[in-house]
Design an enzyme around this catalytic site. Structure first.
Site, short mmCIF file in Angstrom:
data_model
loop_
_atom_site.label_atom_id
_atom_site.label_comp_id
_atom_site.label_asym_id
_atom_site.label_seq_id
_atom_site.Cartn_x
_atom_site.Cartn_y
_atom_site.Cartn_z
CE LYS A 123 -4.56 -6.26 8.48
NZ LYS A 123 -4.51 -7.16 7.36
CE LYS A 206 -7.02 -1.02 4.62
NZ LYS A 206 -6.51 -2.01 3.70
CE LYS A 209 -9.62 -8.79 1.37
NZ LYS A 209 -8.22 -8.53 1.76
N1 AQP Z 1 -9.91 0.67 1.23
C1 AQP Z 1 -9.07 0.47 0.21
N2 AQP Z 1 -8.93 1.41 -0.75
C2 AQP Z 1 -8.09 1.21 -1.79
N3 AQP Z 1 -7.35 0.09 -1.95
C3 AQP Z 1 -7.47 -0.87 -1.01
N4 AQP Z 1 -6.89 -2.07 -0.86
C4 AQP Z 1 -7.35 -2.65 0.27
N5 AQP Z 1 -8.23 -1.86 0.88
C5 AQP Z 1 -8.33 -0.74 0.12
C6 AQP Z 1 -5.93 -2.63 -1.79
O1 AQP Z 1 -6.36 -3.94 -2.12
C7 AQP Z 1 -5.20 -4.74 -2.35
C8 AQP Z 1 -5.31 -6.01 -1.57
O2 AQP Z 1 -5.25 -5.75 -0.20
P1 AQP Z 1 -5.08 -6.99 0.76
O3 AQP Z 1 -6.27 -7.85 0.68
O4 AQP Z 1 -3.83 -7.70 0.48
O5 AQP Z 1 -4.93 -6.41 2.18
P2 AQP Z 1 -5.36 -5.10 2.83
O6 AQP Z 1 -4.71 -3.95 2.15
O7 AQP Z 1 -5.09 -5.24 4.29
O8 AQP Z 1 -6.93 -5.10 2.51
P3 AQP Z 1 -8.12 -5.24 3.47
O9 AQP Z 1 -9.38 -5.29 2.68
O10 AQP Z 1 -8.06 -4.20 4.54
O11 AQP Z 1 -7.89 -6.69 4.07
P4 AQP Z 1 -7.79 -7.12 5.57
O12 AQP Z 1 -9.02 -6.57 6.22
O13 AQP Z 1 -7.78 -8.63 5.54
O14 AQP Z 1 -6.54 -6.56 6.13
C9 AQP Z 1 -3.99 -3.90 -1.96
O15 AQP Z 1 -3.41 -3.38 -3.13
C10 AQP Z 1 -4.57 -2.80 -1.13
O16 AQP Z 1 -3.81 -1.62 -1.21
#
Ligand code: AQP
Length: 347
Positions: A123, A206, A209
């Site tokens: 990030k 991955k 969002k």
């Molecule tokens: N692609 C994914 N596959 C499986 N699990 C996922 N998680 C996120 N993306 C995937 C799981 O969702 C939970 C919440 O994640 P988060 O919102 O705290 O942050 P993150 O992991 O960084 O998710 P994002 O969607 O990628 O958010 P941004 O883009 O804001 O960084 C966690 O349990 C995560 O493992």
């Protein structure tokens, strides 16, 4: 510092997990986290779920959108089956124990530990100098989220495994530094066919969002036509599906779609390849789109209904925050005592 102690696990089972309201929730968040949060609740385990808005602002968020996204994420939890009578559901900033314990953990965690976190490296990218201090300290606050409740298990996607290891390191160091057996060694719970859902545009990334490409993900707010179109356009290769999982080695995009199908259907990936052996993507993709729409459309419809009444969502979050506070505050009071803070009676 006192001699290291082996921390046993005299702690009752308690589940904590969270999701950042840093955008609309994706199919990755649903399969990797939310769907499994509901399963844990339905197993009758004590479950505490949090919309981690303080984490979200480690990257700048438009205040109006952040409030909207937090309510929308709460609606997604409720629509997916989280029952506020059985689970505690709240947003992080309403329970200040998280940031208070987070500060103490900033003083326990080491710079070197944080610098090794792959999420930080991803990030912050090449411009780490410009990243926020909060983004660097993110895993210490995450440890506080979990340990403010002495949670023993955290259902997460694969990407959060390293942060859970760091949570254990912080618990061990705190326990050792103060010669106590206070915090549990929390276990990640990473299970199911879709612990790492990949981008629909790039099988090495991955699904996220915050990915700039909306085509890379399925949002829980997408309508049926949008879901079908995104799956139709998902990157794949020209080969048909093989008859065993071994045949998907080195075919990350195909493997991803098989995993998504399996997780949505409640099958194993092995079953899915057996069912679709020899099928072209022209056959498999429409089947996947139909399944995704069948599973997601009711959730989206319920989210839309819940979003008509934001005051009710706020009420549910406030009630959850009060229940969370009632658990976390006595734990935090003990932490203050352990580290040597004076806590005067006031008033
Ligand atoms: N692609 C994914 N596959 C499986 N699990 C996922 N998680 C996120 N993306 C995937 C799981 O969702 C939970 C919440 O994640 P988060 O919102 O705290 O942050 P993150 O992991 O960084 O998710 P994002 O969607 O990628 O958010 P941004 O883009 O804001 O960084 C966690 O349990 C995560 O493992």
């Amino acid at each position: 510092m006192t001699a290291p102690v082996q921390t046993p696990q005299p702690f009752p089972t308690r589940i904590f997990s969270g999701i950042q309201p840093s955008g609309g929730l994706t199919l990755g968040n649903y399969l990797g986290a939310l769907k499994r949060f509901v399963e844990k609740q339905d197993e009758g385990i004590e479950t505490i779920y949090c919309l981690v808005d303080m984490h979200a602002i480690t990257v700048w968020q438009d205040p109006v959108k952040l409030r909207q996204q937090t309510r929308e994420a709460a609606a997604a939890f409720l629509a997916a089956g989280i029952d506020p009578a059985r689970s505690i559901l709240f947003n992080q900033s309403q329970v200040t124990a998280h940031v208070e314990l987070g500060w103490i953990f900033n003083c326990v965690a080491r710079m070197g530990w944080m610098g090794r976190m792959t999420q930080w490296k991803d990030k912050a990218g090449k411009n780490a100098e410009a990243a926020s201090l909060g983004l660097f300290a993110y895993p210490a606050l995450m440890a506080a989220d979990i340990l403010a409740y002495k949670a023993t298990h955290v259902p997460v996607g694969e990407d959060q495994k390293q942060h859970l290891e760091l949570t254990r390191d912080i618990a061990i160091k705190f326990n050792n530094d103060y010669g106590v057996t206070f915090f549990p060694l929390t276990e990640p719970v990473i299970e199911g066919a879709a612990t790492r859902v990949m981008s629909l545009r790039d099988g090495s990334k991955k699904m996220s969002k915050s990915d700039p490409s909306d085509q890379s993900r399925i949002n829980l707010t997408d309508d049926a036509d949008t879901i079908a179109a995104k799956i139709r356009k998902a990157r794949t290769d020209p080969d048909p599906l093989p008859d065993s999982l071994a045949g998907l080695k080195d075919r990350p995009e195909a493997r991803n779609l098989v995993n998504i199908y399996a997780a949505l259907a409640g099958h194993t990936p092995e079953q899915v390849v057996a069912d679709f052996a020899g099928a072209q993507f022209g056959t498999f993709k429409p089947a996947l789109a139909d399944l995704a729409v069948a599973k997601l459309a009711p959730i989206t419809a319920e989210m839309n209904r819940l979003m008509q009444d934001p005051a009710e969502i706020d009420r549910i979050l406030g009630e959850g925050a009060a229940r969370a506070e009632a658990i976390a505050r006595p734990i935090l009071d003990q932490v203050y005592d352990i580290v040597g803070m004076i806590r005067s009676r006031r008033g």
